[in-house]
Design a protein around this motif. Structure first.
Motif, short mmCIF file in Angstrom:
data_model
loop_
_atom_site.label_atom_id
_atom_site.label_comp_id
_atom_site.label_asym_id
_atom_site.label_seq_id
_atom_site.Cartn_x
_atom_site.Cartn_y
_atom_site.Cartn_z
N GLY A 165 0.70 -1.18 -0.08
CA GLY A 165 0.02 0.06 0.08
C GLY A 165 0.58 1.26 0.09
O GLY A 165 0.34 2.45 0.37
N HIS A 182 1.09 1.98 -8.13
CA HIS A 182 0.80 3.41 -8.72
C HIS A 182 1.97 3.73 -9.63
O HIS A 182 1.70 4.10 -10.69
CB HIS A 182 0.36 3.97 -7.37
N ARG A 199 -3.36 3.02 1.52
CA ARG A 199 -4.28 2.33 0.97
C ARG A 199 -5.27 2.52 2.28
O ARG A 199 -6.68 2.62 1.90
CB ARG A 199 -4.08 0.99 0.64
N GLU A 229 -6.76 5.94 2.29
CA GLU A 229 -7.80 5.87 1.24
C GLU A 229 -8.97 5.08 1.89
O GLU A 229 -10.27 5.82 1.41
CB GLU A 229 -7.36 5.20 -0.16
P1 ADP Z 1 1.48 -1.17 -3.52
O1 ADP Z 1 1.48 -1.59 -4.98
O2 ADP Z 1 2.79 -0.70 -2.99
O3 ADP Z 1 0.79 -2.22 -2.62
P2 ADP Z 1 -0.43 0.68 -4.32
O4 ADP Z 1 0.53 1.31 -5.51
O5 ADP Z 1 -1.29 -0.07 -4.89
O6 ADP Z 1 0.60 0.09 -3.23
O7 ADP Z 1 -1.13 2.17 -3.61
C1 ADP Z 1 -1.98 1.81 -2.96
C2 ADP Z 1 -3.17 2.84 -3.12
O8 ADP Z 1 -2.35 4.08 -2.70
C3 ADP Z 1 -3.42 3.24 -4.41
O9 ADP Z 1 -4.71 3.52 -4.56
C4 ADP Z 1 -2.37 4.42 -4.79
O10 ADP Z 1 -3.56 5.30 -5.59
C5 ADP Z 1 -2.62 5.08 -3.42
N1 ADP Z 1 -1.25 5.81 -3.45
C6 ADP Z 1 0.00 5.23 -2.94
N2 ADP Z 1 0.93 6.13 -2.79
C7 ADP Z 1 0.37 7.32 -3.25
C8 ADP Z 1 0.96 8.52 -3.28
N3 ADP Z 1 1.98 8.91 -2.92
N4 ADP Z 1 -0.20 9.69 -3.65
C9 ADP Z 1 -1.33 9.41 -3.96
N5 ADP Z 1 -1.79 8.19 -3.95
C10 ADP Z 1 -1.16 7.04 -3.31
#
Ligand code: ADP
Ligand code: MG
Length: 459
Positions: free
Chosen positions: A162, A167, A326, A329
């Motif tokens: 998360g 992303h 996450r 959110e």
């Molecule tokens: P991971 O792949 O590292 O587990 P994700 O890329 O799926 O994490 O991110 C989890 C959620 O948090 C997604 O909805 C993503 O859009 C959001 N998110 C994570 N980092 C940021 C950031 N720096 N700015 C905005 N949203 C973010």
């Protein structure tokens, strides 16, 4: 129904409602019992119960039925104890067994022949909030997304769940596909890589598989930890990887930890990863959390013109929920839904009520050291006995109790707990946890001790 079945159903729900809804609504609920064809669940608050029941009730029921559960109704009831347990016991959906997922994914890929998994349109650089914890990863991703020349190969992004790995990878893919429409970009998870490989083996089409993967300009593989320990897939991955690097093609890979810390990862892959640029996403800090909350709140305000948020609310959340993005959110999703439902401003009171379960679990950050200390005090033994080798009952039992509490009250993994207990193996910890669980059912003194210690530690 077993909790395994519920674990599988949770996995299905995650797929059908998406990660944000999942973490806002499904993660907080725990399975209680199945009686008279009614599945009962515990929810941390009434609000969550009625929301889940209205919005996801039918869906949950359908998934339960297709998992073979004899059920006609579902019911939710509030149980604060269960809420407290929930965030330890099933913080994440359990991984289905490999054989099953293989079949499921083969079906999935049969249905969707597309080479790249659909990219999430929200995962762009514009929507990515940059702060200290992620600035290096962001800068590296930006550089790769320029696509002018391959500067570091591979780019390896790692960090906890998360924190924005996926992303950033999608953002690179979006950027590249806009600025270089001819470029052949392939993004997929390591899991999908494996399924495709397995399918190619089954259909005796490994040549087609190799050709396909070797023809891309940019290869992005998400969550590489998935193939650690899966030897033939790793072997194939290693060859694909080398072939692309030799051709000067860009590779981007993500994982949940540094290559050297990934158990079961082929050494050759690990050293290949080390040759490129390795950057990590650190846990969020207050400023980044606030920045992200503000950005997401702005987006929501644009969609819901009447929405107002009292001053201090976002700061309060950023301060109190020191979690991954996450979960943040998920908290906002729930808050907006709540405000929309009752048509009011998002005040501090409303926030505290709506997020009470998350706030509670954030408060309750018990450490392994505290658990050891309190357990020693309770049983009147020395701290050194906790990590020492003695198997005498009067120290072994308290030690197992402490192991049990560490598993239940912290999010530490068994190997991590093992290290703290004098470098014991994770199987020893598991054995200790199970032993206490068994004893609690038969020995009321042990059950009382566990309950008492738990309450002291959580207070
Ligand atoms: P991971 O792949 O590292 O587990 P994700 O890329 O799926 O994490 O991110 C989890 C959620 O948090 C997604 O909805 C993503 O859009 C959001 N998110 C994570 N980092 C940021 C950031 N720096 N700015 C905005 N949203 C973010
Ligand atoms: Mg991810």
């Amino acid at each position: 129904m077993t909790s395994d079945t519920w674990g599988r159903v949770r996995g299905e729900l995650l797929k059908s409602i998406g990660k944000n809804n999942f973490s806002a609504w499904i993660e907080p609920i725990t399975f209680d019992a199945l009686e008279d064809r009614t599945a009962r669940f515990f929810v941390p608050t009434n609000f969550i119960g009625s929301w889940v029941s209205q919005n996801f009730g039918d869906l949950i029921l359908r998934h339960l039925v297709s998992a073979g559960v004899g059920v006609d109704r579902i019911e939710f009831k509030v149980d604060p104890e269960a809420a407290a347990r929930a965030d330890n016991a099933n913080a994440r959906p359990s991984q289905p067994a490999a054989a099953e997922t293989t079949a499921a994914a083969a079906r999935l890929s049969d249905a969707r022949p597309a080479r790249t998994t659909a990219l999430n349109p929200a995962y762009t650089f514009e929507n990515f909030v940059v702060g200290k914890p992620n600035e290096l990863a962001h800068a590296a991703a930006r550089r790769v997304s320029e696509g002018e020349h391959v500067s570091f190969n591979p780019l390896f992004l790692y960090g906890g769940v998360g924190l924005g790995k996926t992303h950033l990878m999608h953002a690179i893919a979006w950027e590249l596909s806009t600025s270089h429409p001819d470029m052949d970009i392939l993004y997929l998870s390591a899991e999908q890589f494996m399924y495709r490989f397995v399918r190619a083996l089954r259909e005796q089409d490994t040549i087609g598989f190799k050709e396909m993967f070797r023809s891309v300009d940019v290869l992005m593989v998400d969550d590489v930890q998935f193939i650690a320990g899966k030897n033939s897939t790793q072997e194939e991955f290693f060859h694909t990887f080398n072939a692309l690097v030799e051709m000067g093609k860009q590779i981007v890979i993500s994982g949940d930890r540094a290559p050297v810390d990934m158990e079961g990862l082929d050494n050759r892959i690990a050293s290949r990863l080390q040759c490129g640029l390795v950057v990590d996403l650190h846990p969020t800090d207050y400023e980044l959390r606030l920045g992200i909350l503000q950005q997401k709140a702005d987006v929501q305000r644009a969609k819901t013109p009447g929405l107002t948020i009292a001053p201090g609310v976002l700061e309060f959340i950023a301060h109190r929920l020191s979690t991954d993005v996450r979960t943040l959110e998920g908290a906002l999703t729930r808050l907006f839904a709540f405000a929309d439902l009752i048509g009011s401003e998002i005040t501090m009171d409303l926030t505290q009520e709506c997020l009470s379960d998350l706030l509670r679990s954030a408060d309750r950050k018990v450490t392994i050291d505290e658990i050891m200390k309190k357990t020693c005090e309770h049983y009147n033994i020395r701290q050194s006995d906790m990590i020492g080798p003695s198997r005498a009952r009067n120290v072994a039992r308290p030690r197992q109790m402490a192991m049990y509490l560490c598993k239940k009250l912290t999010t530490r993994s068994l190997p991590e707990i093992g290290r703290k207990f004098g470098k014991r193996d994770h199987t020893t910890i598991l054995h200790g946890v199970r032993r206490i669980e068994e004893l609690m059912a038969t020995d009321s003194q042990i059950a009382e001790d566990a309950e008492l210690l738990r309450r002291m530690l959580e207070a």
